[in-house]
Enzyme design. Structure first.
Site, PDB file in Angstrom:
ATOM      1  N   ASN A 150      53.328  39.431  45.739  1.00  0.00           N
ATOM      2  CA  ASN A 150      51.938  39.291  45.302  1.00  0.00           C
ATOM      3  C   ASN A 150      51.399  37.886  45.553  1.00  0.00           C
ATOM      4  OD1 ASN A 150      51.070  41.802  44.323  1.00  0.00           O
ATOM      5  ND2 ASN A 150      52.316  41.581  42.487  1.00  0.00           N
ATOM      6  N   HIS A 202      44.869  45.476  43.978  1.00  0.00           N
ATOM      7  CA  HIS A 202      44.540  45.323  42.560  1.00  0.00           C
ATOM      8  C   HIS A 202      43.038  45.365  42.309  1.00  0.00           C
ATOM      9  CE1 HIS A 202      48.641  43.360  41.319  1.00  0.00           C
ATOM     10  NE2 HIS A 202      48.766  44.568  41.850  1.00  0.00           N
ATOM     11  N   TYR A 260      43.594  47.452  37.032  1.00  0.00           N
ATOM     12  CA  TYR A 260      43.286  46.019  37.033  1.00  0.00           C
ATOM     13  C   TYR A 260      41.787  45.742  36.901  1.00  0.00           C
ATOM     14  CZ  TYR A 260      48.002  44.402  38.141  1.00  0.00           C
ATOM     15  OH  TYR A 260      49.335  44.087  38.083  1.00  0.00           O
TER      16      TYR A 260
END
Length: 469
Positions: A150, A202, A260
């Site tokens: 990430n 996300h 998210y």
């Protein structure tokens, strides 16, 4: 007979590695593996030894003859690799803790991939992925790079557009949770539904159809978000507080949001909850540190030769399984539909053709072929265009070390109010992460010389968190 393949995992000492091994074992008929290489840095050597030995036990229990190599020499591992997977964290969990607690101490969201912390994770990670690509260009020029480090979308964009490594695909576990939730709510199996995702890592939305061609998106919005029969199931995201979305807002949007999105649609209550966790010394990094410690104690057991159930509590379940699925799909030219970060190529009409998006794509031997989504609703279009501009500015700052670009990325980000607080948090994070930000070395030295209050604030804060660990 198919040629044997070599898979290299950078960040091999990760607690997720047993899931990766399990995923490869399950797909042994699809993947003619000869060698698996686990690579880590000196600081991760002990964990890699523990998890590497467990990997060997798992493979032996499956009666496979795969060779497993553990090394701290990345170049040795990369030689003639066919697939390179990345699951590393620059600065380890201590860096994640800084990403969380420094913003929260200033009243801003502290989270791994969103807000100031997400930006700084990109600052630390992008130069490393570009260094890995330099080695790959020399040592394994035909390899695929499968990234689930990430922030996956920005890392993938940097790899493809800055590193010029076209054979890069980014992965995320979040879509798995949404797919499982829809299946449970509709009492259907995944094979009986068709999912289409589009957005950024996300930050995506999705729609759902059944086998008869009926769209079930509106029904899912009712059954998941309407107060009178809100679904008991969530998206399976261990690391996100499950504050309910506003039903009227999701209904107006007409597509299903990503978990998210709470950080943006519900910014105030999500921040308030994060501050409460911070005050209890229970930020996600602090919780994960304890979870990882328990996992590695389990992994030390010489009789353990399977993935323990406790790994599902780690928060990133399915990342590694997705990587195995992707490798098998590329290797076998399967055409399987997966949600990946890849070039837009016109899939989302509202974003540049060559930017990286997270979309449903058919996975082929030449890579992902994204499914066309078209235009997003106005309410989503404005947000995604802002977020893509922010991502591009973050990548520019990560590559150049330009403080102005870094400040501009902070200014664009919807979770960071522009002004003195943004500058204060930016400077504090630069100082806190100075060991991992050589591109910003001159600016960090200037902060240390001219802003003693920044140094003192960060040192006191981190000392306090260490005392309560």
């Amino acid at each position: 007979m198919q040629n044997k393949i070599k898979i290299v995992t950078i960040g091999g000492g990760s607690s997720y590695t047993p899931e990766l091994i399990e995923g490869l074992i399950v797909r042994q008929a699809q993947l003619p593996i000869a060698e698996l290489w686990l690579v880590d840095i000196d600081a991760g050597a002990e964990k890699m030894e523990i998890v590497g030995n467990m990997a060997k036990r798992m493979i032996a229990a499956a009666k496979l003859d795969w060779q497993v190599h553990l090394t701290l020499d990345r170049r040795e591992a990369l030689k003639d690799a066919d697939y390179v997977t990345t699951q590393f964290r620059v600065g380890l969990l201590d860096a994640r803790l800084k990403d969380e607690v420094i913003p929260l101490a200033n009243g801003l969201l502290g989270q791994e991939t969103n807000g100031p912390g997400g930006i700084f994770k990109a600052f630390r990670t992008i130069p490393v992925i570009l260094d890995i690509i330099k080695d790959m260009r020399e040592l394994c020029p035909n390899a695929w790079l499968v990234d689930f480090t990430n922030p996956a979308g920005m890392v993938t964009e940097a790899a493809i557009k800055q590193g010029k490594w076209e054979k890069t695909v980014g992965l995320c576990n979040v879509p798995f949770g949404h797919i499982n939730q829809a299946c449970e709510v509709l009492a259907k199996e995944e094979k009986d539904l068709f999912f289409k995702f589009a957005g950024l890592n996300h930050f995506h939305w999705h729609r759902v159809w059944d086998q008869q061609g009926n769209e079930r998106t509106a029904e899912l919005i009712e059954k998941i978000y309407a107060p009178e029969h809100r679904a008991k199931t969530d998206e399976g995201l261990k690391n996100i507080h499950q504050i309910p979305f506003h039903y009227e807002q999701v209904k107006h949007l007409g597509v299903l949001p990503c978990g998210y999105h709470r950080y943006y649609y519900l910014q105030e209550p999500m921040l308030a909850h994060a501050v409460e966790e911070f005050e209890r010394y229970e930020t996600r990094a602090e919780v994960v540190k304890k979870t990882e410690a328990r996992l590695f104690e389990l992994y030390k057991d010489v009789n353990l030769n399977y993935k323990p159930e406790e790994l599902s509590q780690r928060g990133g379940a399915h990342y590694s399984d997705a990587a195995c699925d992707l490798i098998a799909s590329i290797h076998n030219n399967s055409g399987k539909l997966m949600v990946v970060s890849t070039r837009n190529n016109g899939a989302i009409a509202d974003l540049p053709f060559d930017c990286i998006v997270e979309v449903t794509a058919s996975i082929t031997a030449h890579g992902p072929e994204p499914l066309r989504w078209g235009a997003l609703p106005s309410a989503a279009r404005g947000m995604i265009q802002l977020m893509k501009a922010m991502e591009e500015t973050v990548i520019e700052a990560a590559v150049t070390g330009d403080y102005g670009a870094a400040l501009h990325a902070f200014t664009i980000n919807p979770l960071i109010p522009a002004g003195d607080t943004a500058i204060k948090v930016l400077d504090e994070l630069l100082y806190a992460h100075k060991a991992w930000l050589p591109k910003f070395a001159d600016k960090i030295a200037e902060i240390e010389r001219n802003k003693p209050e920044v140094v003192q604030f960060v040192d006191r804060l981190l000392a306090d968190r260490k005392t309560h660990a």
